[in-house]
Design a protein around this motif. Structure first.
Motif, PDB file in Angstrom:
ATOM      1  N   PRO A  45      86.494  55.510  82.460  1.00 49.77           N
ATOM      2  CA  PRO A  45      86.910  56.462  81.429  1.00 49.77           C
ATOM      3  C   PRO A  45      87.910  55.830  80.466  1.00 49.77           C
ATOM      4  CG  PRO A  45      87.930  57.004  83.530  1.00 49.77           C
ATOM      5  CD  PRO A  45      87.001  55.858  83.782  1.00 49.77           C
ATOM      6  N   VAL A  46      87.829  56.255  79.218  1.00 53.66           N
ATOM      7  CA  VAL A  46      88.810  55.874  78.203  1.00 53.66           C
ATOM      8  C   VAL A  46      89.338  57.186  77.640  1.00 53.66           C
ATOM      9  CG1 VAL A  46      89.203  54.707  75.998  1.00 53.66           C
ATOM     10  CG2 VAL A  46      87.599  53.722  77.648  1.00 53.66           C
ATOM     11  N   GLY A  47      90.507  57.578  78.087  1.00 55.67           N
ATOM     12  CA  GLY A  47      91.057  58.869  77.681  1.00 55.67           C
ATOM     13  C   GLY A  47      90.095  59.995  78.013  1.00 55.67           C
ATOM     14  N   HIS A  48      90.048  60.984  77.140  1.00 53.91           N
ATOM     15  CA  HIS A  48      89.143  62.128  77.318  1.00 53.91           C
ATOM     16  C   HIS A  48      88.045  62.120  76.269  1.00 53.91           C
ATOM     17  CE1 HIS A  48      91.617  63.983  80.375  1.00 53.91           C
ATOM     18  NE2 HIS A  48      92.676  63.743  79.630  1.00 53.91           N
ATOM     19  N   TYR A  49      87.759  60.931  75.719  1.00 54.37           N
ATOM     20  CA  TYR A  49      86.826  60.889  74.596  1.00 54.37           C
ATOM     21  C   TYR A  49      85.752  59.818  74.698  1.00 54.37           C
ATOM     22  CZ  TYR A  49      89.431  56.796  73.043  1.00 54.37           C
ATOM     23  OH  TYR A  49      90.010  55.555  72.988  1.00 54.37           O
ATOM     24  N   ALA A  50      85.809  58.961  75.731  1.00 58.70           N
ATOM     25  CA  ALA A  50      84.874  57.834  75.756  1.00 58.70           C
ATOM     26  C   ALA A  50      84.816  57.200  77.139  1.00 58.70           C
ATOM     27  CB  ALA A  50      85.311  56.778  74.730  1.00 58.70           C
ATOM     28  N   ILE A  51      83.882  56.229  77.252  1.00 56.60           N
ATOM     29  CA  ILE A  51      83.801  55.376  78.436  1.00 56.60           C
ATOM     30  C   ILE A  51      83.680  53.923  77.976  1.00 56.60           C
ATOM     31  CG2 ILE A  51      82.794  57.036  80.049  1.00 56.60           C
ATOM     32  CD1 ILE A  51      80.011  55.844  79.391  1.00 56.60           C
ATOM     33  N   ARG A  52      84.109  53.030  78.849  1.00 57.20           N
ATOM     34  CA  ARG A  52      83.891  51.597  78.657  1.00 57.20           C
ATOM     35  C   ARG A  52      82.871  51.188  79.709  1.00 57.20           C
ATOM     36  NH1 ARG A  52      87.370  47.977  76.524  1.00 57.20           N
ATOM     37  NH2 ARG A  52      89.118  49.355  76.960  1.00 57.20           N
ATOM     38  N   ILE A  53      81.852  50.445  79.286  1.00 59.04           N
ATOM     39  CA  ILE A  53      80.816  49.996  80.205  1.00 59.04           C
ATOM     40  C   ILE A  53      80.967  48.498  80.400  1.00 59.04           C
ATOM     41  CG2 ILE A  53      78.334  49.789  80.601  1.00 59.04           C
ATOM     42  CD1 ILE A  53      77.951  52.258  78.805  1.00 59.04           C
ATOM     43  N   ALA A  54      81.039  48.069  81.658  1.00 60.35           N
ATOM     44  CA  ALA A  54      81.096  46.650  81.996  1.00 60.35           C
ATOM     45  C   ALA A  54      79.710  46.231  82.487  1.00 60.35           C
ATOM     46  CB  ALA A  54      82.138  46.393  83.074  1.00 60.35           C
ATOM     47  N   PHE A  55      79.096  45.328  81.739  1.00 65.42           N
ATOM     48  CA  PHE A  55      77.751  44.845  82.063  1.00 65.42           C
ATOM     49  C   PHE A  55      77.840  43.580  82.901  1.00 65.42           C
ATOM     50  CE2 PHE A  55      77.422  47.291  78.184  1.00 65.42           C
ATOM     51  CZ  PHE A  55      76.310  48.076  78.404  1.00 65.42           C
ATOM     52  N   ASP A  56      76.764  43.276  83.629  1.00 65.90           N
ATOM     53  CA  ASP A  56      76.795  42.091  84.494  1.00 65.90           C
ATOM     54  C   ASP A  56      76.621  40.775  83.736  1.00 65.90           C
ATOM     55  OD1 ASP A  56      74.035  42.143  84.079  1.00 65.90           O
ATOM     56  OD2 ASP A  56      73.559  42.621  86.167  1.00 65.90           O
ATOM     57  N   ASP A  57      76.441  40.835  82.407  1.00 65.31           N
ATOM     58  CA  ASP A  57      76.496  39.600  81.611  1.00 65.31           C
ATOM     59  C   ASP A  57      77.924  39.367  81.108  1.00 65.31           C
ATOM     60  OD1 ASP A  57      76.780  41.467  79.558  1.00 65.31           O
ATOM     61  OD2 ASP A  57      75.118  40.700  78.356  1.00 65.31           O
ATOM     62  N   LEU A  58      78.859  40.154  81.642  1.00 61.67           N
ATOM     63  CA  LEU A  58      80.301  40.082  81.402  1.00 61.67           C
ATOM     64  C   LEU A  58      80.734  40.672  80.060  1.00 61.67           C
ATOM     65  CD1 LEU A  58      81.161  36.664  83.054  1.00 61.67           C
ATOM     66  CD2 LEU A  58      80.965  38.943  84.083  1.00 61.67           C
ATOM     67  N   HIS A  59      79.844  41.345  79.360  1.00 63.11           N
ATOM     68  CA  HIS A  59      80.236  42.067  78.146  1.00 63.11           C
ATOM     69  C   HIS A  59      80.878  43.377  78.576  1.00 63.11           C
ATOM     70  CE1 HIS A  59      80.108  43.439  74.003  1.00 63.11           C
ATOM     71  NE2 HIS A  59      79.657  44.599  74.456  1.00 63.11           N
ATOM     72  N   ASP A  60      82.090  43.644  78.088  1.00 64.91           N
ATOM     73  CA  ASP A  60      82.766  44.882  78.470  1.00 64.91           C
ATOM     74  C   ASP A  60      83.712  45.402  77.392  1.00 64.91           C
ATOM     75  OD1 ASP A  60      84.907  43.138  78.590  1.00 64.91           O
ATOM     76  OD2 ASP A  60      85.470  43.635  80.644  1.00 64.91           O
ATOM     77  N   SER A  61      83.497  44.990  76.155  1.00 63.92           N
ATOM     78  CA  SER A  61      84.457  45.365  75.114  1.00 63.92           C
ATOM     79  C   SER A  61      84.044  46.577  74.286  1.00 63.92           C
ATOM     80  CB  SER A  61      84.726  44.175  74.180  1.00 63.92           C
ATOM     81  OG  SER A  61      83.528  43.733  73.587  1.00 63.92           O
ATOM     82  N   GLY A  62      82.899  47.163  74.570  1.00 66.92           N
ATOM     83  CA  GLY A  62      82.474  48.330  73.804  1.00 66.92           C
ATOM     84  C   GLY A  62      83.023  49.617  74.379  1.00 66.92           C
ATOM     85  N   ILE A  63      83.543  50.472  73.506  1.00 65.93           N
ATOM     86  CA  ILE A  63      84.010  51.797  73.911  1.00 65.93           C
ATOM     87  C   ILE A  63      83.029  52.816  73.350  1.00 65.93           C
ATOM     88  CG2 ILE A  63      85.859  53.499  73.709  1.00 65.93           C
ATOM     89  CD1 ILE A  63      87.828  51.157  73.662  1.00 65.93           C
TER      90      ILE A  63
END
Length: 123
Positions: free
Chosen positions: A66-84
């Motif tokens: 979770p990112v606050g009450h407005y979003a999620i952050r997804i961590a992918f197995d190719d190590l990309h995790d910067s998208g909210i």
């Protein structure tokens, strides 16, 4: 804007199921979420700068945070995790899945790229 009532990660199927309070329900494939990441790495820093991400057919999701009450952050197995992924963006991705996916596949074909991951090196 609709708010999720349930977010369920199905790791084995590589799918994120999202249900919203407006009744909408979407099963979003990990590959789709990865190639449509809202990160600057994928979207660029301005209009017309989006990067075509190829070779992610087998990408999986390691975790959803979770990112606050407005979003999620997804961590992918190719190590990309910067998208909210805001609730609005997740809802938009669900509504526009067919059009966005068709455009993605057309762009890959036009550039001679593939959804398949590159061969692994030995050694």
């Amino acid at each position: 804007m609709p708010t999720p009532t349930e977010i369920r990660l199905k790791r084995a199927e590589r799918v994120l199921d999202v249900s919203f309070d407006d009744g909408a329900r979407f099963s979003l494939p990990a590959e789709y979420l990865r190639v449509e990441s809202p990160s600057a790495e994928v979207q660029g820093h301005g209009p017309g700068q989006k990067v075509l991400v190829a070779g992610r057919r087998e990408v999986g999701i390691m975790r959803v945070e979770p990112v606050g009450h407005y979003a999620i952050r997804i961590a992918f197995d190719d190590l990309h995790d910067s998208g909210i992924y805001s609730w609005a963006y997740l809802h938009q991705l669900g509504r526009e899945y067919a059009e966005r996916w068709a455009a993605y596949e057309q762009e890959l074909a036009a550039k001679g790229l593939s959804r398949e991951p590159p061969p692994r090196r030995r050694g």
